[in-house]
Scaffold this active site. Structure first.
Site, PDB file in Angstrom:
ATOM      1  N   ASP A 120       1.285  -1.283   0.042  1.00 57.21           N
ATOM      2  CA  ASP A 120       0.115  -0.200   0.413  1.00 57.21           C
ATOM      3  C   ASP A 120       0.721   1.202  -0.190  1.00 57.21           C
ATOM      4  OD1 ASP A 120      -2.436  -1.636  -0.128  1.00 57.21           O
ATOM      5  OD2 ASP A 120      -2.482  -1.588   2.331  1.00 57.21           O
ATOM      6  N   ASP A 181      -6.632  -4.240  -4.990  1.00 55.50           N
ATOM      7  CA  ASP A 181      -6.407  -2.605  -4.982  1.00 55.50           C
ATOM      8  C   ASP A 181      -4.804  -2.425  -5.099  1.00 55.50           C
ATOM      9  OD1 ASP A 181      -7.697  -4.648  -3.314  1.00 55.50           O
ATOM     10  OD2 ASP A 181      -7.936  -3.665  -1.259  1.00 55.50           O
TER      11      ASP A 181
HETATM   12  N1  GLY Z   1      -7.194  -1.630   0.133  1.00 60.16           N
HETATM   13  C1  GLY Z   1      -7.736  -2.023   1.640  1.00 60.16           C
HETATM   14  C2  GLY Z   1      -9.672  -1.700   1.114  1.00 60.16           C
HETATM   15  O1  GLY Z   1      -9.750  -1.249   0.567  1.00 60.16           O
HETATM   16  O2  GLY Z   1      -9.873  -1.814   2.400  1.00 60.16           O
END
Ligand code: GLY
Length: 403
Positions: A120, A181
């Site tokens: 992330d 994601d």
């Molecule tokens: N990227 C984690 C979420 O969308 O919860």
């Protein structure tokens, strides 16, 4: 990294026909109404600025109010991104000053390797340090973002051709797992490649997006949340959900990450099949919405009694606008994507905003963070607030993304 990385998908199926195309493409924007919503979001930022300058909002609220946390979560960049957006639209120095204090915190975080063992880094550093560099030329911010990009590149598994999402790379439970994601983390790699001239960043991102297109996107244009590759042989293994209803359902926020991430990557890697992929995902998503266009948390559900996820709707709105920007004017669904984005934002503004409250009150109500773990259910989620503001900026201005 010389393996082919063009994006092709399972038989490249056609888009589902859009069931509400006529209604969606007829939407016209009301600039005064959008400006009023934007002003209300800026007022909420002002109300929270004192609490969230040397601290950050938690990922999700508790009874509508974000607890204050240190710079330790995957979500800290969203608030800093909101500060940069507020600075861009208003020119007010107080937002820039707060954002710059937070940029120093992001530099410290990457220098000291505080909770950076995950993919992330794009969410964190694109919206804080890349934004700072793009808007103000801050060289320390650029260097912090490049350091984050190097950590992200270190998660690239060459045999599998993916960036591993979570966990230490030696953790057998997480080995070879990519997640949808990650589409939003790839722009950090492409940006790093542009800034440094080092192709390794872009090559890894090219391979990852091709693998995501091939294995995370299903033939019906729904998506797995996560997909495991064998990190040694590179063979595809199995799709699994993490935050969705089931392994075979379609987690709404994952679909929204796909709708938005493929066209964002197209900005760097001009490949029309990325737009076609996003359009297929968009039609699947739009055809499964309740009548007010705000999705349930998993697209297997289409209405009551299931929770909505306003944060997924805000992400999808940005994605639809990014998709429409890339498509040719002749595309039959282009106007419907713009109309759907506009209608989504108008509905969020009219019916999903939290009223003013205690310091720390969120912007968008009725989001879901993690339904299977019952975390942040029917609460504000900070990325929902960010993407709602980004969508408002996109609808009212010509805007150059931080992504
Ligand atoms: N990227 C984690 C979420 O969308 O919860």
């Amino acid at each position: 990294m010389s393996q082919a990385s063009s994006v092709s998908t399972a038989g490249d199926p056609a888009r589902e026909p859009l069931t509400r195309r006529d209604a969606l493409q007829g939407r016209r924007s009301d600039r005064a109404a959008l400006d009023a919503i934007l002003a209300a979001v800026l007022a909420r930022i002002d109300a929270n600025l004192a609490v969230f300058t040397d601290a950050f909002p938690a990922p999700s609220s508790v009874d509508g109010v974000y607890p204050a946390i240190d710079n330790i979560e995957w979500t800290n960049g969203f608030w800093t991104g909101m500060l940069w957006l507020a600075y861009e639209v208003s020119g007010q120095e107080r937002y820039r000053q707060a954002a710059e204090r937070q940029v120093r915190s992001f530099k410290d975080r990457v220098d000291r390797r505080i909770n950076v063992d995950h993919h992330d880094l794009g969410f964190l550093y694109s919206l804080s340090c890349v934004a700072a560099y793009k808007l103000t030329g801050d060289l320390e911010a650029r260097d912090a973002a490049l350091a984050a990009a190097r950590l992200l590149l270190a998660r690239y598994l060459p045999q599998a051709g993916i960036i591993q999402a979570w966990g230490d790379l030696s953790d057998p439970d997480q080995a070879g797992r990519m997640i949808i994601d990650c589409n939003l983390n790839l722009p950090l790699l492409y940006w790093a490649s542009q800034v440094t001239g080092d192709r390794d960043f872009a090559d890894a991102a090219d391979r990852h997006i091709a693998q995501a297109a091939r294995y995370i996107v299903r033939p019906d244009s729904s998506t797995f949340h996560t997909f495991f590759m064998d990190p040694v042989s590179g063979a595809p293994r199995v799709g699994k959900t993490h935050q969705g209803f089931s392994d075979s359902s379609c987690w709404a926020r994952g679909q929204a990450w796909g709708i938005s991430g493929f066209p964002l990557v197209h900005r760097y890697k001009a490949d029309p099949s990325l737009l076609d992929l996003s359009a297929r995902l968009a039609n699947y998503y739009l055809n499964r919405l309740p009548s007010d266009l705000i999705c349930c948390w998993d697209l297997v559900f289409t209405g009551l009694p299931h929770e909505r996820d306003s944060s997924a709707a805000a992400i999808a709105a940005c994605g639809l606008l990014e998709l429409a920007r890339g498509l040719p004017l002749s595309d039959p669904d282009r106007a419907a994507y713009e109309g759907a984005a506009l209608a989504t934002v108008e509905t969020l503004g009219a019916r999903y905003m939290l009223p003013p409250g205690a310091p720390g009150t969120g912007v968008l109500d009725h989001a879901v963070y993690h339904m299977p773990n019952r975390v942040g259910v029917d609460e504000a989620c900070i990325w929902g607030d960010y993407f709602f503001l980004e969508a408002l900026v996109r609808l009212t201005r010509v805007w150059e993304p931080y992504w």
